[in-house]
Scaffold this motif. Structure first.
Motif, PDB file in Angstrom:
ATOM      1  N   LYS A  68     -60.323 -47.400  83.098  1.00 22.54           N
ATOM      2  CA  LYS A  68     -59.980 -48.764  82.612  1.00 22.54           C
ATOM      3  C   LYS A  68     -60.847 -48.764  81.130  1.00 22.54           C
ATOM      4  O   LYS A  68     -60.136 -48.876  80.044  1.00 22.54           O
ATOM      5  N   ALA A  69     -61.988 -48.163  81.068  1.00 24.21           N
ATOM      6  CA  ALA A  69     -62.688 -47.817  79.846  1.00 24.21           C
ATOM      7  C   ALA A  69     -61.981 -46.995  79.031  1.00 24.21           C
ATOM      8  O   ALA A  69     -61.931 -47.222  77.633  1.00 24.21           O
ATOM      9  N   MET A  70     -61.570 -45.893  79.532  1.00 26.91           N
ATOM     10  CA  MET A  70     -60.962 -44.640  78.524  1.00 26.91           C
ATOM     11  C   MET A  70     -59.713 -45.409  78.013  1.00 26.91           C
ATOM     12  O   MET A  70     -59.210 -45.104  76.929  1.00 26.91           O
ATOM     13  N   ASN A  71     -58.927 -46.021  78.870  1.00 22.81           N
ATOM     14  CA  ASN A  71     -57.883 -46.794  78.216  1.00 22.81           C
ATOM     15  C   ASN A  71     -58.001 -47.741  77.077  1.00 22.81           C
ATOM     16  O   ASN A  71     -56.931 -48.009  76.393  1.00 22.81           O
ATOM     17  N   LYS A  72     -59.157 -48.389  76.848  1.00 24.11           N
ATOM     18  CA  LYS A  72     -59.506 -49.431  75.901  1.00 24.11           C
ATOM     19  C   LYS A  72     -59.931 -48.631  74.806  1.00 24.11           C
ATOM     20  O   LYS A  72     -59.928 -49.228  73.645  1.00 24.11           O
ATOM     21  N   ALA A  73     -60.063 -47.112  74.831  1.00 22.84           N
ATOM     22  CA  ALA A  73     -60.542 -46.516  73.444  1.00 22.84           C
ATOM     23  C   ALA A  73     -59.559 -46.602  72.440  1.00 22.84           C
ATOM     24  O   ALA A  73     -58.382 -46.760  72.736  1.00 22.84           O
ATOM     25  N   GLU A  74     -60.165 -46.782  71.316  1.00 20.43           N
ATOM     26  CA  GLU A  74     -59.162 -46.902  70.013  1.00 20.43           C
ATOM     27  C   GLU A  74     -59.588 -46.019  68.930  1.00 20.43           C
ATOM     28  O   GLU A  74     -60.842 -45.669  68.695  1.00 20.43           O
ATOM     29  N   ILE A  75     -58.618 -45.599  68.192  1.00 18.43           N
ATOM     30  CA  ILE A  75     -58.951 -44.601  67.048  1.00 18.43           C
ATOM     31  C   ILE A  75     -59.699 -45.494  66.139  1.00 18.43           C
ATOM     32  O   ILE A  75     -59.498 -46.620  65.807  1.00 18.43           O
ATOM     33  N   ASN A  76     -60.917 -44.993  65.499  1.00 17.95           N
ATOM     34  CA  ASN A  76     -61.864 -45.716  64.363  1.00 17.95           C
ATOM     35  C   ASN A  76     -61.838 -44.946  63.219  1.00 17.95           C
ATOM     36  O   ASN A  76     -62.542 -43.786  63.453  1.00 17.95           O
ATOM     37  N   THR A  77     -61.393 -45.148  62.139  1.00 18.56           N
ATOM     38  CA  THR A  77     -61.706 -44.697  60.873  1.00 18.56           C
ATOM     39  C   THR A  77     -62.377 -45.358  60.095  1.00 18.56           C
ATOM     40  O   THR A  77     -62.392 -45.054  58.739  1.00 18.56           O
ATOM     41  N   ALA A  78     -63.141 -46.565  60.437  1.00 19.14           N
ATOM     42  CA  ALA A  78     -63.679 -47.283  59.685  1.00 19.14           C
ATOM     43  C   ALA A  78     -63.131 -48.294  58.978  1.00 19.14           C
ATOM     44  O   ALA A  78     -63.308 -49.178  58.272  1.00 19.14           O
ATOM     45  N   GLY A  79     -61.798 -48.161  59.207  1.00 19.37           N
ATOM     46  CA  GLY A  79     -60.723 -49.285  58.804  1.00 19.37           C
ATOM     47  C   GLY A  79     -60.061 -50.015  59.371  1.00 19.37           C
ATOM     48  O   GLY A  79     -59.578 -51.333  59.258  1.00 19.37           O
ATOM     49  N   GLY A  80     -60.369 -49.889  60.887  1.00 19.97           N
ATOM     50  CA  GLY A  80     -60.135 -50.810  61.839  1.00 19.97           C
ATOM     51  C   GLY A  80     -58.784 -50.329  62.593  1.00 19.97           C
ATOM     52  O   GLY A  80     -57.716 -50.128  62.019  1.00 19.97           O
TER      53      GLY A  80
END
Length: 378
Positions: free
Chosen positions: A183-195
């Protein structure tokens, strides 16, 4: 929940410190309050006749307290977890103490214990790269990483999940639940500081303001350092970090050697799954070098790097190989001939031969730091 690297504090998903220490302030405040009460009221707080008798004997002398405090046993024991393979890369599961030997700084060591460790509890840290370069492979990591955790975690095992990009985040603290980790892994999102994976300048959006000349982008070394120091250093037994990344670091406060040293002092194996589309790096300054970093961290700590490119089947096979190795390990323990706990680095060499005197390949950490026994489980 974002973790500022400058503070070097690991927080859990609820935002609470992992360890809370209570001091004696409550006891002192109570005594001050009691002293200010009227005598009649203080009498009401006296022990009842049924209470246990209170000793009026004088406190022990300082010499007695000191002598008791110094009665402790230091066991200077080094434990090595390793896997053994033949020349074709096949795991060798049934060796005995007579098949293997250990040297420390080129000096032979006498093994005290030697056994296969197929069922000993396993503590895992999963480090997931969520920087911009992983936007096309993150779904693969989530799919096959979740399947791996569902297979590898047994009843007494535990794992935690950390993502790293411009920040280092603890997405899931220690748990035996593969469901919670998935569940936690599937919530991970790419973050480049732009959101939300959008391109952006570090410092805008959710990322911290970078130090001039040191842009933050992928805090790989800081993530390894924090996972080793803050999460795994106090754990015992078999411990491993699995990194899913292209191996590139940008902006970490720690250098690669600091990350390796933290893992070695915590007796942690590092497995690096190199997942990257190298075509993305053509034309970039310095080109691509992440394979070197992952390979170095893995070899120095007794793990290894597996290059899967951006291929889902290769990634699935890599997880299976790691699972097989973690379940086909040996542990050898010895008391070093150099008994000084002086913090120095000691080089280790383990050699194993089959019954037919065939030399085998041993996968083991390159060395350890001779720390006092109460600071490290070696």
């Amino acid at each position: 929940m974002r973790l500022p690297i400058m503070q070097y504090k690991m927080r859990n998903p609820a935002g609470l410190p992992l360890k809370i220490t209570f001091g004696p302030i409550c006891t002192v405040a109570f005594l001050i309050l009691l002293a200010g009460l009227p005598i009649s009221l203080r009498a009401q707080l006296a022990p009842s006749p049924d209470a246990s008798p209170v000793s009026k004997a004088p406190p022990p002398k300082p010499e007695e307290e000191e002598s008791v405090a110094t009665l402790k046993v230091d066991v200077n024991l080094v434990s090595l977890y390793f896997t053994v393979k033949d020349k074709n890369g096949m795991l060798i599961p049934h060796l005995s103490k007579d098949n293997c030997s250990v040297e420390e700084d080129k000096q032979p060591q006498k093994l005290k214990n030697f056994q296969a460790e197929t069922n000993q509890p396993l503590t895992l840290g999963i480090l997931l790269d969520t920087s911009g370069s992983q936007r096309y492979v993150l779904p693969l990591e989530q799919q096959f990483g979740s399947q791996f955790l569902g297979r590898v975690l047994k009843s007494k095992d535990e794992a935690f999940l950390i993502s790293f990009d411009v920040d280092v985040d603890l997405l899931q603290d220690y748990t035996n639940s593969a469901h919670l980790l998935e569940k936690a892994m599937n919530k991970a999102e790419i973050n480049t500081a732009g959101g939300n994976g959008a391109a952006g300048v570090p410092g805008i959006g959710t990322g911290p303001v970078p130090v001039h000349g040191t842009p933050k982008g992928t805090l790989l070394y800081d993530a390894v350092y924090l996972a080793s120091n803050e999460k795994l250093s106090r754990e015992t037994g078999r411990k491993a970090i699995i990194i899913l990344s292209d191996g590139e670091d940008q902006g970490s406060e720690q250098k690669i050697q600091g990350a390796i040293e933290a893992a070695q002092k915590s007796n942690v194996m590092i497995y690096g799954i190199l997942i990257a589309d190298r075509s993305q790096y053509f034309g970039t300054i310095g080109g691509y070098s992440g394979d070197f970093a992952l390979d170095k961290m893995a070899k120095e700590t007794g793990g290894r790097m597996i290059n899967v490119g951006n291929n889902g089947k290769k990634l699935e096979a890599a997880f299976q190989q790691i699972e097989d190795e973690l379940r086909t390990q040996y542990v050898a323990s010895y008391t070093p001939t150099n008994a000084k706990a002086d913090g120095t680095y000691r080089k280790i060499a383990v050699g194993c031969r089959a019954d037919k005197n065939e030399e085998l390949k041993v996968q083991v950490r390159k060395g350890y730091y001779a720390l006092p026994p109460d600071r490290d489980d070696r």
